[in-house]
Design a protein around this motif. Structure first.
Motif, PDB file in Angstrom:
ATOM      1  N   ASP A   4       0.832  -1.199   0.000  1.00 28.55           N
ATOM      2  CA  ASP A   4       0.000   0.000   0.000  1.00 28.55           C
ATOM      3  C   ASP A   4       0.863   1.244   0.000  1.00 28.55           C
ATOM      4  O   ASP A   4       1.926   1.309   0.623  1.00 28.55           O
ATOM      5  N   ALA A  89      -3.854   4.085   0.330  1.00 27.65           N
ATOM      6  CA  ALA A  89      -4.263   4.159   1.739  1.00 27.65           C
ATOM      7  C   ALA A  89      -4.309   5.635   2.125  1.00 27.65           C
ATOM      8  O   ALA A  89      -3.291   6.249   2.431  1.00 27.65           O
ATOM      9  N   LYS A 115      -8.281   2.597  -0.212  1.00 28.75           N
ATOM     10  CA  LYS A 115      -9.087   2.622   1.010  1.00 28.75           C
ATOM     11  C   LYS A 115      -8.805   3.933   1.724  1.00 28.75           C
ATOM     12  O   LYS A 115      -7.749   4.528   1.533  1.00 28.75           O
ATOM     13  N   ARG A 144     -14.101   2.433   0.369  1.00 24.06           N
ATOM     14  CA  ARG A 144     -14.472   2.166   1.769  1.00 24.06           C
ATOM     15  C   ARG A 144     -13.695   3.077   2.705  1.00 24.06           C
ATOM     16  O   ARG A 144     -12.490   3.254   2.537  1.00 24.06           O
ATOM     17  N   CYS A 145     -14.398   3.637   3.689  1.00 28.03           N
ATOM     18  CA  CYS A 145     -13.735   4.538   4.631  1.00 28.03           C
ATOM     19  C   CYS A 145     -13.992   4.101   6.067  1.00 28.03           C
ATOM     20  O   CYS A 145     -15.135   4.011   6.504  1.00 28.03           O
ATOM     21  N   SER A 146     -12.909   3.833   6.800  1.00 27.42           N
ATOM     22  CA  SER A 146     -12.963   3.522   8.223  1.00 27.42           C
ATOM     23  C   SER A 146     -12.879   4.819   9.018  1.00 27.42           C
ATOM     24  O   SER A 146     -12.854   5.913   8.446  1.00 27.42           O
ATOM     25  N   TYR A 169     -14.197  -0.134  11.773  1.00 30.79           N
ATOM     26  CA  TYR A 169     -14.159  -0.592  10.370  1.00 30.79           C
ATOM     27  C   TYR A 169     -15.583  -0.965   9.939  1.00 30.79           C
ATOM     28  O   TYR A 169     -16.486  -1.151  10.765  1.00 30.79           O
ATOM     29  N   PHE A 173     -15.600  -6.008   7.062  1.00 29.86           N
ATOM     30  CA  PHE A 173     -14.289  -5.631   6.516  1.00 29.86           C
ATOM     31  C   PHE A 173     -13.243  -5.425   7.611  1.00 29.86           C
ATOM     32  O   PHE A 173     -12.584  -4.386   7.678  1.00 29.86           O
ATOM     33  N   ASP A 176      -9.688  -4.196   6.770  1.00 31.35           N
ATOM     34  CA  ASP A 176      -9.362  -2.762   6.728  1.00 31.35           C
ATOM     35  C   ASP A 176      -8.817  -2.327   8.091  1.00 31.35           C
ATOM     36  O   ASP A 176      -7.812  -1.617   8.174  1.00 31.35           O
ATOM     37  N   TRP A 180      -5.099  -0.656   8.916  1.00 32.36           N
ATOM     38  CA  TRP A 180      -4.900   0.664   9.542  1.00 32.36           C
ATOM     39  C   TRP A 180      -4.191   0.542  10.882  1.00 32.36           C
ATOM     40  O   TRP A 180      -3.385   1.395  11.260  1.00 32.36           O
TER      41      TRP A 180
END
Ligand code: NAD
Ligand code: 13P
Length: 345
Positions: A4, A89, A115, A144-146, A169, A173, A176, A180
């Motif tokens: 990433d 990322a 992500k 996708r957003c955490s 998350y 998922f 993810d 992070w």
């Protein structure tokens, strides 16, 4: 396997602290991440020099996080579209008032399969509609957003004082969250994972309103019982707000996660929202003046969130159920007498 490529979007007090942690961790996890960490810096002149040039030569953000070495793999970039080029990322960590403009710039420039994670504390309100910023980012960019939030006064994290945080998350998922966590966790910065992006985000946003109330109480010289009562009432209003308006918040986020009660406590004891609210009472100056005079370019979030929450609750006809949030709004924005702070609680 492909690694990433991180990009940190934002370089204030917290953004710079996070860049420092990420810069160390990409070297530790060289199997997972590329070594270079671009950071988008909103360009400004500091002592006659460009801030990006200062960061890239001294490796310190002398304005927003002085005295900490960010590492030579952390690279300041003034052009946002260039900073995110190829990044997979994306870490969003700017004051919430600037997010919209950033998204305008990068929409359509995001690498496939990227992500995101939001470290922004606030809510996006349009009348009777409310969104957390992780959802705004996810919807605008189609990725996708955490969310990351916790009891994290930036200067203490940067100094390596033991702290905890929470990463929320998306449902199904967990990978993810694992990614992070690898980017941010250190022996002194412990990350817990929970399948609750909404709860993590909302707790982080709403505690800033409670922290303003705590600061007002300090300004009035009310002492510890009152402040504890404000924290308790604030936590209950936070929980009720989450459960009334969001159907996916997990109950354990409030008491078992750093993003819940722990962030509320640290922000009511320390933090910029508390500090300026105390000064608001003691000096009679406006929050704009206090932000400028006391924070050296850093930004307040709590008074804006109080206004956003007020607009939303008014549109929903639910103000009466949230007396503490409402009090903070009226005192900060409508000139209500601060001595009424605890009336009606
Ligand atoms: P900050 O409060 O230090 O804000 C300053 C940043 O805003 C600088 O990077 C500055 O360049 C940028 N800025 C100023 N004007 C701008 C403009 N017109 N357009 C774009 N950017 C501009 O920022 P921070 O402390 O990194 O906070 C970012 C987010 O993280 C906030 O939502 C905050 O609540 C949250 N947070 C902060 C802390 C903390 O202790 N500082 C801890 C946890 C979370
Ligand atoms: P302040 O913005 O009030 O400094 O709070 C920082 C924070 O979010 C701590 O977790």
């Amino acid at each position: 396997t492909t690694r990433d490529k991180v990009c940190i979007i934002g370089s204030g007090n917290w953004g710079s602290t996070i860049a420092l942690l990420a810069g160390q961790n990409v070297r530790k996890h060289s199997d997972a991440f590329e070594e270079r960490v671009p950071v988008w810096v909103f360009e400004e002149m500091v002592n006659g020099k460009k801030l990006t040039e200062i960061i890239n030569t001294t490796h310190q953000n002398v304005k927003y996080l002085p005295d900490y070495d960010l590492g030579d793999n952390v690279v300041a970039i003034p052009d946002l579209a260039k900073a995110v080029e190829g990044a997979t990322a994306l870490v969003f960590v700017m004051p919430h008032q600037f997010l919209d403009k950033c998204l305008d710039t990068i929409e359509g420039h995001i690498a496939p399969g990227a992500k995101a994670i939001s470290l922004i504390k606030g809510v996006d309100v349009d009348g009777a509609d409310i969104h957390i910023f992780a959802d705004v980012i996810q919807d605008r960019l189609g990725i996708r957003c955490s969310a990351l939030s916790g009891a994290n006064i930036a200067s203490e994290v940067a100094a390596g004082r033991f702290s905890e945080t929470t990463i929320g998350y998306r449902k199904g998922f967990q990978e993810d969250g694992v990614l992070w966590k690898k980017l941010f966790e250190t022996p002194k910065f412990k990350v817990q994972l929970i399948e609750d992006v909404s709860g993590v985000s909302l707790c982080g946003a709403l505690k800033n309103v409670v922290a303003v109330a705590a600061g007002l109480s300090d300004g009035l010289g009310y002492g510890n019982n009152t402040k504890s009562a404000i924290m308790r009432i604030g936590l209950i209003e936070t929980k009720n707000f989450c459960q009334e308006f969001f159907d996916d918040v997990l109950p354990e986020t409030f008491l078992e996660e750093s993003a819940g009660v722990a962030d509320l406590i640290t922000s009511c004891l320390g933090g910029r929202n508390r500090k300026t609210a105390e000064a608001f009472v003691r000096t009679g100056k406006s929050f704009d003046e206090l932000e400028r005079d006391m924070l050296g370019g850093q930004k307040l979030q709590g008074i804006h969130t109080a206004k956003d929450v007020h607009i939303f609750l008014q549109a929903r006809n639910r103000i009466g159920a949230y007396p503490l949030f409402d009090k903070v709004f009226h005192i900060c924005w409508e000139g209500m007498d601060v001595n009424t702070l605890t009336d009606g609680l």
